[in-house]
Structures are given as structure tokens and as C-alpha cells.
Enzyme design. Structure first.
Site, PDB file in Angstrom:
ATOM      1  N   GLY A 197       4.773  11.016 -15.081  1.00  0.00           N
ATOM      2  CA  GLY A 197       3.485  11.331 -14.455  1.00  0.00           C
ATOM      3  C   GLY A 197       3.639  12.249 -13.253  1.00  0.00           C
ATOM      4  O   GLY A 197       2.702  12.973 -12.897  1.00  0.00           O
ATOM      5  N   ALA A 231       4.762   7.510 -13.267  1.00  0.00           N
ATOM      6  CA  ALA A 231       3.817   6.397 -13.104  1.00  0.00           C
ATOM      7  C   ALA A 231       4.626   5.159 -12.758  1.00  0.00           C
ATOM      8  O   ALA A 231       5.812   5.063 -13.092  1.00  0.00           O
ATOM      9  CB  ALA A 231       3.037   6.199 -14.395  1.00  0.00           C
ATOM     10  N   GLU A 277       3.760  15.609 -14.651  1.00  0.00           N
ATOM     11  CA  GLU A 277       2.407  15.917 -15.143  1.00  0.00           C
ATOM     12  C   GLU A 277       1.450  16.228 -13.988  1.00  0.00           C
ATOM     13  O   GLU A 277       0.576  17.087 -14.117  1.00  0.00           O
ATOM     14  CB  GLU A 277       1.899  14.758 -16.006  1.00  0.00           C
ATOM     15  CG  GLU A 277       2.671  14.671 -17.328  1.00  0.00           C
ATOM     16  CD  GLU A 277       2.486  13.342 -18.043  1.00  0.00           C
ATOM     17  OE1 GLU A 277       2.719  12.288 -17.412  1.00  0.00           O
ATOM     18  OE2 GLU A 277       2.117  13.351 -19.230  1.00  0.00           O
ATOM     19  N   GLU A 280       9.802   9.442 -20.519  1.00  0.00           N
ATOM     20  CA  GLU A 280       9.075   8.283 -21.035  1.00  0.00           C
ATOM     21  C   GLU A 280       9.706   7.711 -22.298  1.00  0.00           C
ATOM     22  O   GLU A 280       9.641   6.506 -22.542  1.00  0.00           O
ATOM     23  CB  GLU A 280       7.604   8.655 -21.319  1.00  0.00           C
ATOM     24  CG  GLU A 280       6.754   8.901 -20.083  1.00  0.00           C
ATOM     25  CD  GLU A 280       6.758  10.346 -19.609  1.00  0.00           C
ATOM     26  OE1 GLU A 280       7.692  11.097 -19.957  1.00  0.00           O
ATOM     27  OE2 GLU A 280       5.819  10.713 -18.889  1.00  0.00           O
TER      28      GLU A 280
HETATM   29  N1  DAK Z   1       8.126   3.194 -11.236  1.00  0.00           N
HETATM   30  C1  DAK Z   1       8.382   2.189 -10.398  1.00  0.00           C
HETATM   31  N2  DAK Z   1       9.435   2.171  -9.536  1.00  0.00           N
HETATM   32  C2  DAK Z   1      10.238   3.243  -9.526  1.00  0.00           C
HETATM   33  C3  DAK Z   1      10.027   4.349 -10.382  1.00  0.00           C
HETATM   34  C4  DAK Z   1       8.902   4.303 -11.272  1.00  0.00           C
HETATM   35  N3  DAK Z   1       8.578   5.327 -12.076  1.00  0.00           N
HETATM   36  N4  DAK Z   1      11.012   5.235 -10.145  1.00  0.00           N
HETATM   37  C5  DAK Z   1      11.800   4.716  -9.184  1.00  0.00           C
HETATM   38  N5  DAK Z   1      11.330   3.526  -8.800  1.00  0.00           N
HETATM   39  C6  DAK Z   1      11.888   2.615  -7.806  1.00  0.00           C
HETATM   40  C7  DAK Z   1      13.134   1.926  -8.312  1.00  0.00           C
HETATM   41  O1  DAK Z   1      12.800   0.808  -9.103  1.00  0.00           O
HETATM   42  C8  DAK Z   1      13.808   1.540  -7.027  1.00  0.00           C
HETATM   43  O2  DAK Z   1      13.162   0.399  -6.494  1.00  0.00           O
HETATM   44  P1  DAK Z   1      14.008  -0.871  -5.945  1.00  0.00           P
HETATM   45  O3  DAK Z   1      14.917  -1.255  -7.071  1.00  0.00           O
HETATM   46  O4  DAK Z   1      14.754  -0.306  -4.766  1.00  0.00           O
HETATM   47  O5  DAK Z   1      12.963  -1.868  -5.599  1.00  0.00           O
HETATM   48  C9  DAK Z   1      13.476   2.708  -6.112  1.00  0.00           C
HETATM   49  O6  DAK Z   1      12.340   3.353  -6.673  1.00  0.00           O
HETATM   50  C10 DAK Z   1      14.594   3.732  -6.018  1.00  0.00           C
HETATM   51  O7  DAK Z   1      14.958   4.092  -7.355  1.00  0.00           O
HETATM   52  P2  DAK Z   1      16.471   4.079  -7.890  1.00  0.00           P
HETATM   53  O8  DAK Z   1      17.256   3.043  -7.212  1.00  0.00           O
HETATM   54  O9  DAK Z   1      16.389   4.039  -9.372  1.00  0.00           O
HETATM   55  O10 DAK Z   1      16.949   5.516  -7.373  1.00  0.00           O
HETATM   56  P3  DAK Z   1      18.088   6.446  -8.020  1.00  0.00           P
HETATM   57  O11 DAK Z   1      18.294   7.542  -7.045  1.00  0.00           O
HETATM   58  O12 DAK Z   1      19.251   5.648  -8.476  1.00  0.00           O
HETATM   59  O13 DAK Z   1      17.407   7.053  -9.359  1.00  0.00           O
HETATM   60  C11 DAK Z   1      15.576   8.053 -10.642  1.00  0.00           C
HETATM   61  C12 DAK Z   1      16.303   7.917  -9.261  1.00  0.00           C
HETATM   62  C13 DAK Z   1      14.313   8.851 -10.407  1.00  0.00           C
HETATM   63  C14 DAK Z   1      16.512   8.819 -11.600  1.00  0.00           C
HETATM   64  C15 DAK Z   1      15.294   6.642 -11.212  1.00  0.00           C
HETATM   65  O14 DAK Z   1      14.627   5.884 -10.210  1.00  0.00           O
HETATM   66  C16 DAK Z   1      14.438   6.674 -12.430  1.00  0.00           C
HETATM   67  O15 DAK Z   1      14.928   6.928 -13.527  1.00  0.00           O
HETATM   68  N6  DAK Z   1      13.143   6.354 -12.262  1.00  0.00           N
HETATM   69  C17 DAK Z   1      12.225   6.228 -13.385  1.00  0.00           C
HETATM   70  C18 DAK Z   1      11.816   7.601 -13.882  1.00  0.00           C
HETATM   71  C19 DAK Z   1      10.873   7.477 -15.066  1.00  0.00           C
HETATM   72  O16 DAK Z   1      11.232   6.913 -16.111  1.00  0.00           O
HETATM   73  N7  DAK Z   1       9.663   8.023 -14.927  1.00  0.00           N
HETATM   74  C20 DAK Z   1       8.642   7.970 -15.953  1.00  0.00           C
HETATM   75  C21 DAK Z   1       7.791   6.772 -15.689  1.00  0.00           C
HETATM   76  S1  DAK Z   1       6.616   6.499 -17.002  1.00  0.00           S
HETATM   77  C22 DAK Z   1      -0.531   6.887 -19.197  1.00  0.00           C
HETATM   78  C23 DAK Z   1      -0.118   8.111 -19.176  1.00  0.00           C
HETATM   79  C24 DAK Z   1       1.054   8.438 -18.549  1.00  0.00           C
HETATM   80  C25 DAK Z   1       1.832   7.532 -17.944  1.00  0.00           C
HETATM   81  C26 DAK Z   1       1.408   6.274 -17.940  1.00  0.00           C
HETATM   82  C27 DAK Z   1       0.232   5.924 -18.551  1.00  0.00           C
HETATM   83  N8  DAK Z   1      -1.746   6.549 -19.873  1.00  0.00           N
HETATM   84  C28 DAK Z   1      -2.563   7.648 -20.401  1.00  0.00           C
HETATM   85  C29 DAK Z   1      -2.159   5.246 -20.084  1.00  0.00           C
HETATM   86  C30 DAK Z   1       3.058   7.927 -17.310  1.00  0.00           C
HETATM   87  C31 DAK Z   1       4.183   7.312 -17.537  1.00  0.00           C
HETATM   88  C32 DAK Z   1       5.347   7.547 -16.693  1.00  0.00           C
HETATM   89  O17 DAK Z   1       5.394   8.373 -15.798  1.00  0.00           O
END
Ligand code: DAK
Length: 257
Positions: free
Chosen positions: A108, A65, A111, A131
Site C-alpha cells: 500500500g 498496509a 500504491e 503482498e
Molecule cells: N504492517 C504492520 N507492521 C509492520 C509492517 C506492516 N506492513 N511493516 C513493518 N512493520 C513493523 C514490524 O512488524 C516491526 O514491528 P515490531 O516487531 O518492532 O513491533 C516494525 O515495523 C519494524 O519492522 P522490521 O523489524 O520488520 O524492520 P526490518 O528493517 O527488519 O524490515 C521491512 C523492514 C519493510 C523489509 C519489513 O518490515 C517488511 O517486510 N514489512 C512488511 C512489508 C509488506 O509485506 N508490505 C505489504 C503489506 S500488505 C486492500 C488493498 C491493499 C492492501 C490491503 C487491503 N483492500 C482493497 C482491501 C495492501 C496490502 C499491503 O500493503
């Protein structure tokens, strides 16, 4: 409706939905989520579509997400918006959905893949529920669907540590059905979708419903449900055609009737 964050392509009776927010690694913001759901619902109403493929880029199926979009929200806002509750609609889609996953399928994104009917993965695929490192936990089925599929121990470890699982571990754990070379992933997905779409649509949908029922009911109820659907299939022209074609040593021609 014109989509901005997904690409859709229909080839014969297969719809391919490609997540297309490359700069954000296909992070799922609300618009992207809405577009995916709209495309799925439209396809599900279209009698000519026999199977759907959801895919991303080579680097990311979806990195979760959109953290930037949601990080400032308060509890009342999340509650009021009922954030991500619309994803429940994916489980109402009757047309089979294949997730073709390369690269990151995180949070997400993992998921979303789990909500599809099965996952084909490229050797580069990485699945994870990171997360916990953001001060939250999975919220669209990660603690539930993942646990049912790979079991408590692995799901617990992934949810509590945020550890990623590579494609081979995911295949061994039953999370993905098959692994391909990255360059073959889409072709494999298309061939698999094509195969599904050659069969009788109502029979395919009943088989999907029956497999999914196994996650929601006891074994004896599930087997009873399966048997009733099986009996009902004998009211279809496609059952007569399928069995006649075997006896007459020819290819079946199903008419979805
Ligand atoms: N959200 C927003 N931007 C993201 C992102 C994300 N999840 N993942 C990557 N990006 C963006 C980065 O910020 C970066 O943007 P700029 O800095 O260039 O503007 C760009 O994509 C490239 O990412 P990286 O520079 O970080 O690329 P790397 O190759 O170095 O790393 C990575 C890739 C996938 C390991 C890293 O980007 C990363 O760790 N990303 C976050 C992964 C993460 O934590 N995902 C979980 C997100 S939380 C809900 C239920 C569920 C959810 C929400 C609400 N409700 C029922 C209310 C779900 C929650 C989630 O999924």
C-alpha cells in the site's frame, strides 16, 4: 482536527504531509489512511495551497498496509468496511501531489506513492509489491497503476515474486521522475513544489487533469480533451498575463483567475 499519525506543515503555499508511525515503518492503518485523506481534502479546498508533498521517514515512506490490523479480518468484514476504498478519493484531489520517497515504499505504500502525481526518490528508495508473500495480492492499484507505468513484464514480475526495485531501476522504468541524495530529498521536493505553486492554479490543475486523462481514454479522445482545455485557457486572465509577461520581458504574476 488534531492529527496523531501524520505531521502537517504549511510553508508559504506548500503543504507537507509527513507519515509519522516510525515504530511500524509508517504501516498504513485505517487511522493513518483517514488522516492522510482528510489532510489532502482540506488542502484541496484551501485556495492558498498550490502544491502538496507526501513523505515518510528516511527508512520508510510506508511499509504497506498494516498487516497486524487486517490479518484477522474475514471476507464479510473486509467487504462491509469496504477496506481502503476511501483511497479512491486521492485521485479526486486537484492540487498537485509529489511523493518524496526514501526507504521502503511497499505494498500500500508503493500504491500511495503511485497515486501521487509524481515521485521524487532518494537513492535509498525501494519499491515493491510483496503482498504475494502474505497470501494476498495488491489491492489499491498495484496491479493496475504500476502496470500502466512500468509495463507488464516488470509489474508482473514484481507482483508475482515480491521483488523490490531500487531507486535507479525505478527511475529507468519511469516509476520515479528523479533521484536525489537522501539528505537532499525534501529540499528538492520543496523547490519543485514551490516552482509548481508559482504558476496559475487553475492552469496547473487543468494540466494535471489532462495528463491523468491519458490513462483513462483513447489517444484521439485524450487529444480532443487536451485541445478543449487548451482553448478554454484563453478565457483566463492568467493566460493573458503569462503571454504578456513574455512579450514585455518580465516575470509573470499569476492571480489564479
Ligand atoms: N504492517 C504492520 N507492521 C509492520 C509492517 C506492516 N506492513 N511493516 C513493518 N512493520 C513493523 C514490524 O512488524 C516491526 O514491528 P515490531 O516487531 O518492532 O513491533 C516494525 O515495523 C519494524 O519492522 P522490521 O523489524 O520488520 O524492520 P526490518 O528493517 O527488519 O524490515 C521491512 C523492514 C519493510 C523489509 C519489513 O518490515 C517488511 O517486510 N514489512 C512488511 C512489508 C509488506 O509485506 N508490505 C505489504 C503489506 S500488505 C486492500 C488493498 C491493499 C492492501 C490491503 C487491503 N483492500 C482493497 C482491501 C495492501 C496490502 C499491503 O500493503
Amino acid at each position: 482536527m488534531a492529527f496523531e499519525l501524520i505531521l502537517t506543515e504549511t510553508n508559504e503555499n506548500i503543504l507537507q504531509i509527513t507519515l509519522n508511525r516510525p515504530k511500524a515503518l509508517n504501516a498504513l492503518n485505517r487511522q493513518l489512511a483517514e488522516e492522510i485523506i482528510l489532510a489532502l481534502r482540506d488542502a484541496d479546498k484551501d485556495p492558498t495551497i498550490g502544491c502538496i508533498i507526501i513523505t515518510g521517514s528516511e527508512k520508510a515512506f510506508a511499509a504497506g498496509a498494516d498487516i497486524k490490523e487486517m490479518h484477522e479480518h474475514t471476507f464479510p468484514e473486509m467487504y462491509d468496511l469496504d477496506w481502503f476504498s476511501e483511497w479512491d478519493q486521492i485521485s479526486q484531489i486537484r492540487t498537485p501531489i509529489i511523493a518524496a520517497v526514501s526507504g521502503y515504499a511497499l505494498g500500500g505504500g508503493c500504491e500511495l506513492a503511485l497515486m501521487c502525481d509524481f515521485i521524487l526518490a532518494s537513492e535509498t528508495a525501494k519499491f515493491g509489491q510483496p503482498e504475494i508473500s502474505l497470501g494476498i495480492m495488491p489491492g489499491i492499484g498495484g496491479t493496475q497503476r504500476l502496470t500502466r507505468i512500468i509495463g507488464k513484464s516488470k509489474a508482473m514480475e514484481m507482483c508475482l515474486t515480491g521483488r523490490f526495485m531500487d531507486a535507479h531501476e525505478a527511475e529507468k522504468a519511469g516509476l520515479v521522475s528523479r533521484i536525489t541524495a537522501p539528505e537532499n530529498l525534501l529540499e528538492e521536493a520543496k523547490q519543485t513544489a514551490k516552482k509548481i505553486a508559482t504558476f496559475s492554479k487553475p492552469i496547473v490543475q487543468m494540466a494535471k487533469e489532462s495528463v491523468n486523462r491519458s490513462y483513462e481514454t483513447s489517444l484521439s479522445e485524450g487529444v480532443r480533451f487536451e485541445r478543449r482545455l487548451f482553448h478554454a485557457m484563453f478565457s483566463t486572465a492568467d493566460q493573458k498575463e503569462g503571454m504578456s509577461s513574455f512579450i514585455e520581458k518580465r516575470e509573470a504574476i499569476f492571480n489564479d483567475k
